[in-house]
Design a protein around this motif. Structure first.
Motif, mmCIF file in Angstrom:
data_model
loop_
_atom_site.group_PDB
_atom_site.id
_atom_site.type_symbol
_atom_site.label_atom_id
_atom_site.label_comp_id
_atom_site.label_asym_id
_atom_site.label_seq_id
_atom_site.Cartn_x
_atom_site.Cartn_y
_atom_site.Cartn_z
ATOM 1 N N GLN A 78 -10.343 11.186 9.599
ATOM 2 C CA GLN A 78 -11.037 12.531 9.711
ATOM 3 C C GLN A 78 -10.552 13.432 10.894
ATOM 4 O O GLN A 78 -10.678 14.781 10.862
ATOM 5 C CB GLN A 78 -12.757 12.489 9.765
ATOM 6 N N ASN A 79 -10.255 12.723 11.733
ATOM 7 C CA ASN A 79 -9.426 13.625 13.212
ATOM 8 C C ASN A 79 -8.165 14.154 13.027
ATOM 9 O O ASN A 79 -7.524 14.536 13.854
ATOM 10 C CB ASN A 79 -9.793 12.455 14.224
ATOM 11 N N TYR A 80 -7.417 13.730 11.678
ATOM 12 C CA TYR A 80 -5.940 13.984 11.505
ATOM 13 C C TYR A 80 -6.088 15.418 10.600
ATOM 14 O O TYR A 80 -7.054 15.314 9.658
ATOM 15 C CB TYR A 80 -5.273 13.144 11.068
ATOM 16 N N ASP A 81 -5.062 16.505 10.892
ATOM 17 C CA ASP A 81 -5.261 17.726 10.272
ATOM 18 C C ASP A 81 -4.447 17.805 8.971
ATOM 19 O O ASP A 81 -4.544 18.409 8.254
ATOM 20 C CB ASP A 81 -4.858 18.790 11.126
ATOM 21 N N TYR A 82 -3.089 17.220 9.392
ATOM 22 C CA TYR A 82 -2.113 17.426 8.423
ATOM 23 C C TYR A 82 -1.584 16.068 7.902
ATOM 24 O O TYR A 82 -1.258 15.030 8.695
ATOM 25 C CB TYR A 82 -0.798 18.077 9.061
ATOM 26 N N TRP A 83 -1.278 16.107 6.648
ATOM 27 C CA TRP A 83 -0.781 14.790 5.966
ATOM 28 C C TRP A 83 0.421 14.623 5.247
ATOM 29 O O TRP A 83 0.628 15.647 4.818
ATOM 30 C CB TRP A 83 -1.826 14.070 5.076
ATOM 31 N N GLY A 84 1.170 13.780 5.489
ATOM 32 C CA GLY A 84 2.334 13.672 4.717
ATOM 33 C C GLY A 84 1.978 13.145 3.089
ATOM 34 O O GLY A 84 0.728 12.786 2.856
ATOM 35 N N GLN A 85 3.065 12.976 2.301
ATOM 36 C CA GLN A 85 2.669 12.840 0.980
ATOM 37 C C GLN A 85 2.656 11.180 0.594
ATOM 38 O O GLN A 85 2.048 10.708 -0.401
ATOM 39 C CB GLN A 85 3.663 13.347 -0.115
ATOM 40 N N GLY A 86 2.928 10.565 1.600
ATOM 41 C CA GLY A 86 2.802 8.896 1.400
ATOM 42 C C GLY A 86 4.227 8.387 0.916
ATOM 43 O O GLY A 86 4.738 8.831 0.082
ATOM 44 N N ALA A 126 0.803 -1.011 -0.111
ATOM 45 C CA ALA A 126 -0.123 0.088 -0.097
ATOM 46 C C ALA A 126 0.871 1.334 0.202
ATOM 47 O O ALA A 126 2.176 1.194 0.360
ATOM 48 C CB ALA A 126 -0.806 0.012 1.261
ATOM 49 N N VAL A 127 0.376 2.462 -0.081
ATOM 50 C CA VAL A 127 0.882 3.728 -0.036
ATOM 51 C C VAL A 127 0.604 4.192 1.497
ATOM 52 O O VAL A 127 -0.426 3.699 1.920
ATOM 53 C CB VAL A 127 0.434 4.795 -0.866
ATOM 54 N N TYR A 128 1.558 4.248 2.232
ATOM 55 C CA TYR A 128 1.561 4.600 3.711
ATOM 56 C C TYR A 128 1.714 6.102 4.085
ATOM 57 O O TYR A 128 2.605 6.851 3.478
ATOM 58 C CB TYR A 128 2.673 3.723 4.444
ATOM 59 N N TYR A 129 0.738 6.474 4.769
ATOM 60 C CA TYR A 129 0.722 8.192 5.059
ATOM 61 C C TYR A 129 0.851 8.231 6.459
ATOM 62 O O TYR A 129 0.203 7.581 7.397
ATOM 63 C CB TYR A 129 -0.533 8.842 4.308
ATOM 64 N N CYS A 130 1.622 9.322 6.863
ATOM 65 C CA CYS A 130 1.795 9.631 8.262
ATOM 66 C C CYS A 130 0.670 10.915 8.257
ATOM 67 O O CYS A 130 0.565 11.644 7.402
ATOM 68 C CB CYS A 130 2.814 9.849 8.933
ATOM 69 N N ALA A 131 -0.024 11.023 9.387
ATOM 70 C CA ALA A 131 -0.823 12.309 9.578
ATOM 71 C C ALA A 131 -0.670 12.753 10.980
ATOM 72 O O ALA A 131 -0.408 12.049 12.147
ATOM 73 C CB ALA A 131 -2.086 11.935 9.318
ATOM 74 N N GLN A 132 -0.960 13.963 11.321
ATOM 75 C CA GLN A 132 -1.015 14.747 12.677
ATOM 76 C C GLN A 132 -2.056 15.197 12.876
ATOM 77 O O GLN A 132 -3.052 15.818 12.282
ATOM 78 C CB GLN A 132 0.055 15.670 12.489
ATOM 79 N N GLY A 133 -2.614 15.067 14.527
ATOM 80 C CA GLY A 133 -3.931 15.459 14.819
ATOM 81 C C GLY A 133 -3.737 15.888 16.185
ATOM 82 O O GLY A 133 -2.724 15.637 16.961
ATOM 83 N N PRO A 134 -4.920 16.347 16.562
ATOM 84 C CA PRO A 134 -5.102 16.814 18.079
ATOM 85 C C PRO A 134 -5.250 16.001 19.148
ATOM 86 O O PRO A 134 -5.026 15.990 20.354
ATOM 87 C CB PRO A 134 -6.087 17.918 18.151
ATOM 88 N N ARG A 135 -5.804 14.574 18.827
ATOM 89 C CA ARG A 135 -6.254 13.707 19.826
ATOM 90 C C ARG A 135 -5.981 12.282 19.256
ATOM 91 O O ARG A 135 -6.095 12.214 18.032
ATOM 92 C CB ARG A 135 -7.565 14.058 20.178
ATOM 93 N N ILE A 136 -6.046 11.272 20.147
ATOM 94 C CA ILE A 136 -5.977 9.951 19.668
ATOM 95 C C ILE A 136 -7.202 9.607 18.832
ATOM 96 O O ILE A 136 -8.318 9.835 19.171
ATOM 97 C CB ILE A 136 -5.467 9.024 20.656
ATOM 98 N N ALA A 137 -6.901 8.927 17.764
ATOM 99 C CA ALA A 137 -8.037 8.499 16.954
ATOM 100 C C ALA A 137 -7.872 7.355 15.723
ATOM 101 O O ALA A 137 -6.352 7.492 15.619
ATOM 102 C CB ALA A 137 -8.784 9.838 16.296
ATOM 103 N N THR A 138 -8.518 6.705 15.347
ATOM 104 C CA THR A 138 -8.405 5.718 14.436
ATOM 105 C C THR A 138 -8.990 6.149 13.096
ATOM 106 O O THR A 138 -8.873 5.328 11.970
ATOM 107 C CB THR A 138 -8.672 4.499 14.704
ATOM 108 N N THR A 139 -9.734 7.256 13.070
ATOM 109 C CA THR A 139 -10.103 7.707 11.814
ATOM 110 C C THR A 139 -9.640 8.733 11.224
ATOM 111 O O THR A 139 -9.228 9.867 11.934
ATOM 112 C CB THR A 139 -11.755 8.161 11.958
#
Length: 121
Positions: A106-114, A91-104
């Protein structure tokens, strides 16, 4: 805020890869970092997250016992160590940053390019 994901590649089944998510503009220790992946023709799915303190880590069932998430605050980088890789991990793996722990996602604000991970059988 920029997240740079790296470390993907082609590996044989049973092999290992270590993905890195380097952050700039924000300190990873102040936010939750999550890893997600998306295979061709499939929806993006949660892989793992690490809390801002580093004390809470959570993995999707698909990666439990094989994947390890960790952080290096000095390098402002979060890692995803992937062992015993399977073809279904491709797969393409992405990292993302968010304000709270979540598995969805939608809860992450900023995303890397993969970064592409391909596991051959």
């Amino acid at each position: 805020v920029q997240l740079q994901a790296s470390g993907g590649g082609l590996v044989q089944a049973g092999g290992s890869l270590r993905l890195a998510c380097a952050a700039s503009g924000r300190t990873v220790s102040n936010y939750v970092i999550g890893w997600f992946r998306q295979a061709p023709g499939k929806e993006r799915e949660f892989v793992a997250f690490i809390s801002s303190s580093g004390r809470s880590k959570y993995y999707a069932d698909s990666g439990k016992g094989r994947f390890t998430i960790s952080s290096d605050n000095a390098k402002n980088t979060v890692y995803l160590q992937m062992d015993s890789l399977k073809p279904e991990d491709t797969a393409v793996y992405y990292c993302a940053q968010g304000p709270r722990i979540a598995t969805t996602s939608q809860n992450y604000d900023y995303w890397g390019q993969g970064t592409q991970v391909t596991v051959s059988s």
